[in-house]
Structure formats: structure tokens, C-alpha cells
Design an enzyme around this catalytic site. Sequence first.
Site, mmCIF file in Angstrom:
data_model
loop_
_atom_site.group_PDB
_atom_site.id
_atom_site.type_symbol
_atom_site.label_atom_id
_atom_site.label_comp_id
_atom_site.label_asym_id
_atom_site.label_seq_id
_atom_site.Cartn_x
_atom_site.Cartn_y
_atom_site.Cartn_z
ATOM 1 N N LYS A 1 -0.356 -0.659 -4.302
ATOM 2 C CA LYS A 1 -1.808 -0.449 -4.316
ATOM 3 C C LYS A 1 -2.083 0.951 -3.805
ATOM 4 C CE LYS A 1 -4.732 -2.502 -1.129
ATOM 5 N NZ LYS A 1 -5.328 -1.344 -0.423
ATOM 6 N N GLU B 1 -13.860 -2.918 -1.425
ATOM 7 C CA GLU B 1 -14.047 -3.072 0.021
ATOM 8 C C GLU B 1 -15.433 -2.618 0.452
ATOM 9 O OE1 GLU B 1 -10.834 -1.676 2.469
ATOM 10 O OE2 GLU B 1 -11.967 -1.969 4.329
ATOM 11 N N ASP C 1 0.825 -1.213 0.000
ATOM 12 C CA ASP C 1 0.000 0.000 0.000
ATOM 13 C C ASP C 1 0.854 1.255 0.000
ATOM 14 O OD1 ASP C 1 -2.721 -0.565 -0.101
ATOM 15 O OD2 ASP C 1 -2.846 -0.979 2.047
#
Length: 272
Positions: free
Chosen positions: A121, A190, A91
Amino acid sequence: MSAVSKDAKRMTTHVLKRMKEKGEKISMLTAYDYSMARIIDEAGIDVILVGDSASNVMAGHETTLPITLDQMIYHASSVIRGIKKSLVVVDLPFGTYQGDSKMALKSAIRIMKESGAHAVKLEGGKKVIDSIKRILSAGVPVMGHLGLTPQSIYKFGTYTVRAKMEEEAQELLDDAKLLEKTGCFGVVLEKIPALLAAQVTESIGIPTIGIGAGNKTDGQVLVSHDLFGITKDFNPRFLRRYADLFNTMKEAVSHYIDDVKSQDFPNESEQY
Ligand code: KIV
């Protein structure tokens, strides 16, 4: 159907795409350190995410916002030393890519160079597309993240399900298509309605990895500390715990304390 993931020596973004095409589900879990990465990799996971959830589960912060690029690089390089086969995605932390594509590229390059990770990401669609384009132009694979994007928690106000209303659902679908068109190799969805996640999954050619997004996505991701039952107070509906390590570890520590106090440990065979 032969399993694409089992044939592959090392997982790559191309293998993930082939898995989607063949309907083979993709497994992804977070890891933040060498020992956990070894266990998860040896078990045969397809993708390891060095998530900025490290800010919560490793450092005890309430949100993912405080974690720094240096800290993410430290976690990612520890994970890389523990793996043989999985694809490692890291991330980009809050404040290292939004609104400045040059800074985004610098951040991504630091992660790739200093940790040895395989991809990055970042959260968002249209709003961060310039950053994504610039990172991709340097040959760094990018995974998107839509729906509940924890780095924007102070904008959302809560961690509830996203995109329940038509307008936000349409925006998310458009963002997913844009991420594919721009060249992302996958996208995390998500905490969105399962029907919407299924629609997004059918509408794009890159793999979707769901968390709280139903079982029609191309893969699933969980925070490993949640799966292992190391975290205790986080109990969303989507979470399935596969162990109760909080209590198992606590019992082991109590046992050790008892043995030290009673001088049972160390015994004769445990000394020199
Ligand atoms: O940081 C993280 O662990 C994540 C997952 C929840 C997808 O982004």
C-alpha cells in the site's frame, strides 16, 4: 447471499472485488507481529495491514515518517508467519517510493521477496502514479490510500478531516478513479466526510476501505492497538474500542508484582 469471504480458502484481491460486487463488507485490521497476527487471522479477518503506524504504536514515534524499509520487512515477515487465511498488505514507508518509480519498484520487490507479503500500500494519487504503474508492471498488487495521508503530516499541519472543501473533494474523487484505472485493487479512504466516501465508493469498481470515513465504504480498517484499547491517549470520534487491554494488562502486571513480592508465586505446583 452466500458469504464470499467464508467460502474462500485464502483471501485474494479477486475475492475482495467479488465481495464489493456482492455487497459483503470487508474487514481489515493492522498487525505488526506474529502473536497479534495469529489472533486476528484466527478470528477471521479478511485483510491484515502491516501499517507504517507501527512507527507510532510499536516504536513510540510521534509520526509514521521514521520507520524504515528494513523495519517494515521485519514486521511483515513476523505477521506472515502468524497467518493462514488473510491477505497481508504492507505499507511502503515514507521515502521509499515518492518521486522515483525505480526506487518504488525496488522497495516493493524487497517487501514481497523478503517478507512473503501479498501486496503493498502507498499513499497518494496522481503524484505517485508513476511509482504505482512501475510496481504493478512487476505483478505486485497495489492498494492506494487517499484523504488523510499521515506521511504528509508536515504538509497538512494537522490530523483533521480532509477534503471538506469542493476542490479537495473533487481532487480526491479524481485520484480514486485514477487509482482504479491504473490497476490498484483497492483504496483506503482516511478521515474524509462520510458523504464523499460514499460517492467515491459508488464511483469506482474496486473496494474502498474506510477509517473515519463513515459506513458506506466497502470495508473498514482500524489500528488493532486502538481497537484493543492498548493505546490510551488517542481518542478520535471514529474510533470504537472493543476492549480495554491497557488496564487489563496493567492489572495483570500489578497482580504478578504482588504475588512475587509476597512469595505467593511460584507455588509448589509451579515448581520442579
Ligand atoms: O498505517 C496504518 O495503520 C494505516 C491505516 C490507518 C489505514 O495506514
